[in-house]
Write an enzyme that holds these catalytic residues in place. Structure first.
Site, short mmCIF file in Angstrom:
data_model
loop_
_atom_site.label_atom_id
_atom_site.label_comp_id
_atom_site.label_asym_id
_atom_site.label_seq_id
_atom_site.Cartn_x
_atom_site.Cartn_y
_atom_site.Cartn_z
N ASP A 1 0.79 -1.07 0.15
CA ASP A 1 0.07 0.06 0.00
C ASP A 1 0.96 1.29 0.09
OD1 ASP A 1 0.76 -0.13 2.73
OD2 ASP A 1 -1.04 0.09 3.53
N SER A 2 2.36 0.98 -0.02
CA SER A 2 3.13 2.10 -0.47
C SER A 2 2.85 2.74 -1.54
CB SER A 2 4.62 1.57 -0.26
OG SER A 2 4.76 0.91 -1.03
N GLU B 1 9.46 -4.20 10.20
CA GLU B 1 9.93 -2.85 9.59
C GLU B 1 10.41 -1.96 10.48
OE1 GLU B 1 7.08 -0.94 6.99
OE2 GLU B 1 8.38 0.92 6.77
N GLU C 1 -1.44 -5.40 8.65
CA GLU C 1 -0.36 -4.54 9.79
C GLU C 1 -0.80 -5.14 11.15
OE1 GLU C 1 0.25 -0.66 9.16
OE2 GLU C 1 1.03 -1.08 7.12
N ASP D 1 -1.12 -6.06 -0.12
CA ASP D 1 -1.52 -5.51 1.28
C ASP D 1 -2.93 -5.38 1.18
OD1 ASP D 1 0.52 -4.88 3.08
OD2 ASP D 1 1.33 -3.11 1.86
N LYS E 1 -1.13 -9.30 2.98
CA LYS E 1 -0.44 -9.00 4.26
C LYS E 1 -1.15 -7.96 5.05
CE LYS E 1 3.11 -5.86 3.67
NZ LYS E 1 2.68 -4.83 4.68
O1 KIV Z 1 3.56 -1.09 1.59
C1 KIV Z 1 4.79 -1.55 1.38
O2 KIV Z 1 5.34 -1.37 0.63
C2 KIV Z 1 5.28 -2.18 2.66
C3 KIV Z 1 6.74 -2.58 2.66
C4 KIV Z 1 7.39 -1.43 2.83
C5 KIV Z 1 6.96 -3.59 3.70
O3 KIV Z 1 4.64 -2.63 3.57
#
Ligand code: KIV
Length: 290
Positions: free
Chosen positions: A67-68, A205, A138, A106, A136
């Site tokens: 989600d980056s 992280e 959090e 994510d 994924k």
């Molecule tokens: O969103 C993302 O790119 C991430 C990584 C930085 C682990 O969660």
């Protein structure tokens, strides 16, 4: 929306991957860690587009549709505004562009925290619409029940503890985590809870190195470090960060290239040639057949 297309490499403007490879699986990744030791570290990078996935795929074991993309693709100030539609569309593109890596998508903020059932609906949608192998999410202990719920119903999960960017409004900044004893204990407890709940991998992280080492030595899940330790079972970076796309990045980013300079130079050269009318040249033009 159906997203089960395959990339037609014969007509795509992207170069085909020369030799489509058999895709790795979650169990294969899990089996890399035997008796607490991972002989072959897991290589993970982020990808948000089909072409980037094609370029990274052969070098990686896992591709993360992170989600980056909020900051990298959409110019958003944080990952909070990311939607399910964004993750599904980019996830499907990355699956279409890859043949080898396990693709992990994510779950966006707000799509999984309320209840295990809500998380299941959104995780199932992500797997159905993208063809990815895992999601994924959090959070540590507080998400353990949800992780168990998903895993028991056939959805592989990657956990994410330490610096969790979706919690920016609670954390108040993107600094390293685990500097106090209480925080260190919490990170280790969170990782153990996710491991016991069945997460096959856990992103660590921005945590102090001793914490990353202790977690790696304690849990059966594959630990994926980002600003953690080379002793983790694997590593992940945001691809655009390691390519040198941005001027400012976290301390833990290593730049393997300076792609922004190359892009700026190409744009400068193009603009110059348009302005002095040397582009398009003879090679780029169509003339009547003689
Ligand atoms: O969103 C993302 O790119 C991430 C990584 C930085 C682990 O969660």
């Amino acid at each position: 929306m159906s997203t089960t297309y395959t990339l037609d490499t014969s007509t795509s403007r992207a170069n085909p991957t020369p030799q489509p490879m058999k895709r790795l699986s979650v169990p294969k990744i899990q089996r890399r860690k035997v008796d607490g030791v991972t002989s072959e570290p897991v290589v993970m990078l982020t990808a948000y587009t089909a072409r980037m996935a094609q370029l990274l795929d052969a070098q990686c074991d896992m591709l993360l549709v992170g989600d980056s993309l909020a900051q990298v693709i959409y110019g958003l100030p944080s990952t909070i505004p990311v939607t399910m539609e964004m993750m599904c569309n980019h996830g499907a593109a990355v699956v279409r562009g890859s043949y080898h890596s396990v693709v992990v998508v994510d779950m966006p903020f707000g799509s999984y925290e309320a209840s295990p059932q809500h998380a299941y609906e959104n995780a199932a949608r992500i797997l159905k619409e993208t063809g990815a192998a895992a999601v994924k999410l959090e959070g540590g202990e507080v998400m353990a029940e949800t992780v168990r719920f998903l895993v028991d119903r056939g959805i592989p999960v990657v956990g994410h503890v330490g610096l969790t960017p979706q919690a920016i409004n609670v954390l108040g900044g993107y600094g390293a985590r685990g500097r106090s004893d209480a925080e260190a204990k919490k990170i280790i407890g969170d990782a153990i809870a996710l491991d016991q709940a069945g997460a096959f991998a856990i992103v660590l992280e921005g945590v102090l190195e001793p914490i990353a080492i202790e977690v790696t030595n304690t849990v059966g899940a594959i630990t994926i470090g980002i600003g953690a330790s080379a002793k983790c079972d694997g590593q992940v970076l945001v691809t655009e960060d390691m390519l040198g796309m941005f001027e400012r990045t976290a301390r833990f980013v290593k730049r393997y290239h300076n792609i922004s300079e190359n892009i700026e130079k190409a744009a400068r050269d193009y603009a110059h040639e348009v302005r002095n009318r040397s582009f398009p040249g003879a090679d780029q033009l169509y003339q009547p057949k003689k």
